[in-house]
Design a protein around this motif. Structure first.
Motif, PDB file in Angstrom:
ATOM      1  N   LEU A 139      10.949  22.306  13.536  1.00 22.52           N
ATOM      2  CA  LEU A 139       9.524  22.085  13.288  1.00 22.52           C
ATOM      3  C   LEU A 139       9.332  21.022  12.212  1.00 22.52           C
ATOM      4  O   LEU A 139       8.498  20.112  12.358  1.00 22.52           O
ATOM      5  N   SER A 140      10.105  21.114  11.132  1.00 20.94           N
ATOM      6  CA  SER A 140      10.007  20.150  10.037  1.00 20.94           C
ATOM      7  C   SER A 140      10.363  18.736  10.527  1.00 20.94           C
ATOM      8  O   SER A 140       9.694  17.759  10.177  1.00 20.94           O
ATOM      9  N   ASN A 141      11.402  18.640  11.346  1.00 25.07           N
ATOM     10  CA  ASN A 141      11.812  17.333  11.871  1.00 25.07           C
ATOM     11  C   ASN A 141      10.730  16.707  12.737  1.00 25.07           C
ATOM     12  O   ASN A 141      10.540  15.487  12.727  1.00 25.07           O
ATOM     13  N   ASP A 142      10.039  17.548  13.506  1.00 24.79           N
ATOM     14  CA  ASP A 142       9.029  17.040  14.445  1.00 24.79           C
ATOM     15  C   ASP A 142       7.636  16.908  13.825  1.00 24.79           C
ATOM     16  O   ASP A 142       6.733  16.363  14.459  1.00 24.79           O
ATOM     17  N   ALA A 143       7.453  17.419  12.601  1.00 21.59           N
ATOM     18  CA  ALA A 143       6.117  17.490  12.002  1.00 21.59           C
ATOM     19  C   ALA A 143       5.337  16.172  12.045  1.00 21.59           C
ATOM     20  O   ALA A 143       4.136  16.169  12.372  1.00 21.59           O
ATOM     21  N   THR A 192       0.849  -1.199   0.000  1.00 20.84           N
ATOM     22  CA  THR A 192       0.000   0.000   0.000  1.00 20.84           C
ATOM     23  C   THR A 192       0.880   1.243   0.000  1.00 20.84           C
ATOM     24  O   THR A 192       1.875   1.286   0.735  1.00 20.84           O
ATOM     25  N   PRO A 193       0.552   2.267  -0.806  1.00 18.93           N
ATOM     26  CA  PRO A 193       1.356   3.490  -0.808  1.00 18.93           C
ATOM     27  C   PRO A 193       1.424   4.119   0.586  1.00 18.93           C
ATOM     28  O   PRO A 193       0.425   4.122   1.320  1.00 18.93           O
ATOM     29  N   VAL A 194       2.597   4.642   0.948  1.00 14.40           N
ATOM     30  CA  VAL A 194       2.815   5.230   2.278  1.00 14.40           C
ATOM     31  C   VAL A 194       3.345   6.650   2.125  1.00 14.40           C
ATOM     32  O   VAL A 194       4.225   6.918   1.304  1.00 14.40           O
ATOM     33  N   THR A 195       2.801   7.566   2.939  1.00 14.39           N
ATOM     34  CA  THR A 195       3.273   8.948   2.989  1.00 14.39           C
ATOM     35  C   THR A 195       3.593   9.309   4.437  1.00 14.39           C
ATOM     36  O   THR A 195       2.846   8.926   5.341  1.00 14.39           O
ATOM     37  N   ILE A 196       4.688  10.034   4.647  1.00 14.37           N
ATOM     38  CA  ILE A 196       5.019  10.533   5.982  1.00 14.37           C
ATOM     39  C   ILE A 196       4.134  11.748   6.275  1.00 14.37           C
ATOM     40  O   ILE A 196       4.040  12.676   5.469  1.00 14.37           O
ATOM     41  N   ALA A 197       3.480  11.755   7.432  1.00 14.25           N
ATOM     42  CA  ALA A 197       2.554  12.834   7.786  1.00 14.25           C
ATOM     43  C   ALA A 197       3.290  14.159   7.961  1.00 14.25           C
ATOM     44  O   ALA A 197       4.322  14.215   8.634  1.00 14.25           O
ATOM     45  N   ASN A 198       2.737  15.207   7.370  1.00 12.44           N
ATOM     46  CA  ASN A 198       3.204  16.565   7.650  1.00 12.44           C
ATOM     47  C   ASN A 198       2.026  17.524   7.508  1.00 12.44           C
ATOM     48  O   ASN A 198       1.811  18.109   6.441  1.00 12.44           O
ATOM     49  N   PRO A 199       1.244  17.692   8.600  1.00  7.52           N
ATOM     50  CA  PRO A 199       0.074  18.574   8.519  1.00  7.52           C
ATOM     51  C   PRO A 199       0.457  20.049   8.397  1.00  7.52           C
ATOM     52  O   PRO A 199      -0.397  20.892   8.130  1.00  7.52           O
ATOM     53  N   LEU A 200       1.751  20.364   8.583  1.00  9.76           N
ATOM     54  CA  LEU A 200       2.195  21.760   8.576  1.00  9.76           C
ATOM     55  C   LEU A 200       2.847  22.142   7.244  1.00  9.76           C
ATOM     56  O   LEU A 200       3.335  23.257   7.092  1.00  9.76           O
ATOM     57  N   ALA A 201       2.845  21.224   6.285  1.00  8.74           N
ATOM     58  CA  ALA A 201       3.625  21.388   5.052  1.00  8.74           C
ATOM     59  C   ALA A 201       3.314  22.688   4.314  1.00  8.74           C
ATOM     60  O   ALA A 201       4.210  23.308   3.741  1.00  8.74           O
ATOM     61  N   ARG A 202       2.059  23.109   4.323  1.00  7.40           N
ATOM     62  CA  ARG A 202       1.676  24.290   3.543  1.00  7.40           C
ATOM     63  C   ARG A 202       1.441  25.516   4.412  1.00  7.40           C
ATOM     64  O   ARG A 202       0.829  26.484   3.972  1.00  7.40           O
TER      65      ARG A 202
END
Length: 357
Positions: free
Chosen positions: A338-342, A316-326
């Motif tokens: 912040l990016s490391n902890d996202a 199954t395709p997997v994405t690392i969560a980053n709700p702060l990306a935008r």
């Protein structure tokens, strides 16, 4: 009062109190139909060992001290907060009620009938409800989500915040905070049509939680004891370090050459196995036999290439969560940290979004 004189609601700090740390996030919002968010303040503060055990606060003073520290380090001036209790501490039930009832009548009716659905005395629980919408096959009734938690689970969090000079304005459920945060990353995923089924595997220090969303709403939650603490303990045992030294070495590197093949790779395999096993539990207890996508969250999501391994093992395709990306970021926030902890900020982000309800 004229709109331009209307007071804004004070911002809510999203405070995720986990087993090993307190994570703080404060957001602001601008724009209308397509709002833009900005990270105003953020910090992470470690907790003393056993201050929180299995997501229950065991040492209120230690948690209050960590809360004071995380507020100071973040630089926030906000005093109101949203916190969450874990899904395992909450009983939820969808019940149907007559559609013509007013909010007041609905509340009275639910309080009369709640003891049918909750295995505790109503004196021992905090109770809340939310109208989901009309019942699918009966327009004369509405579906209502009823949620209840033992009072001590809520009161301990409220007390710890109070001791830190904060006011708990919202006590949410972790799964619903993650559901809110997922709305920010849904459009980062491939288009699977109207009602995709997405699994969010949140793997922290001591717990792994699998939340499955269908059409953007939580339909399944499962928690189990598994997390990065096991990797830290194996480093500690293998290399004769203290627990603190092992945790530092895990984050900063400098371990012997055999660390990756003999310690890290087996742990990544165990992560993939745990995610796969949790998915199998979901498939066996629902009408679904697949998920469209896996979102990997929590501190363990930052382990290099673990997303690729889980994708390989589950198909199954997997994405690392980053709700702060935008989101834009305030100048007083360290963007790299912040990016490391996202990936570990899903719950804190969902709680911070409650500012805008």
């Amino acid at each position: 009062m004229l709109p331009f004189l209307k007071r804004k609601n004070p911002p809510l700090l999203g405070l995720d109190v986990s087993s090993t740390s307190v994570k703080l996030l404060e957001l602001s919002r601008s724009g209308g139909a397509k709002p833009r968010y900005r990270v105003e303040c953020y910090a992470v503060e470690p907790l003393k060992a056993n201050a929180v055990v299995e997501k229950n606060i065991a040492d209120i003073d230690a948690v209050a001290e960590a809360l004071k520290n995380v507020v100071r380090r973040s630089g926030t001036k906000a005093k109101h907060a949203a916190v969450a209790v874990s899904g395992s501490a909450v009983i939820t039930k969808v019940i149907t009620m007559a559609a013509e009832l007013t909010d007041r009548q609905l509340e009275e009716q639910i309080m009369l009938e709640a003891d049918q659905y909750i295995p505790y005395s109503l004196d021992e629980v905090n109770l809340d409800f939310e109208v989901i919408g009309p019942t699918e096959k009966n327009p004369e009734t509405v579906d209502v989500l009823l949620a209840a938690s033992r009072s001590e689970n809520v009161e301990n969090r409220v007390e710890a915040l109070g001791a830190a000079g904060l006011t708990a304005k919202v006590v949410d459920v972790e799964a619903y905070a993650i559901e809110a945060a997922f709305s920010l990353i849904a459009d980062q995923l491939p288009d699977y049509g109207e009602d995709p089924t997405i699994a969010i595997a949140d793997i922290g220090a001591t717990n792994m939680t699998l939340n499955v969303l269908h059409g953007g709403s939580i339909i399944y939650t499962r928690e189990q004891n598994f997390g990065g603490k096991q990797l830290t303990e194996e480093i500690q045992r293998r290399y004769g370090l203290s627990y603190e030294e092992a945790g530092m070495a895990k984050r900063q590197g400098g371990l012997p050459d055999n660390y990756v093949p003999e310690v890290l790779e087996p742990f990544k395999e165990a992560m993939a196995q745990q995610v796969n096993r949790s998915l199998q539990f979901f498939f066996s207890s629902s009408a679904h036999n697949s998920v469209d996508h896996i979102v990997l969250a929590g501190g363990c999501a930052s382990i290099a290439a673990v997303d690729e391994l889980i994708e390989e093992k589950t198909g199954t395709p997997v994405t690392i969560a980053n709700p702060l990306a935008r989101m834009s970021v305030s100048s007083n926030v360290k963007a790299q940290s912040l990016s490391n902890d996202a990936p570990a900020l899903m719950t804190a982000c969902g709680l911070a979004l409650r500012s805008f309800d």
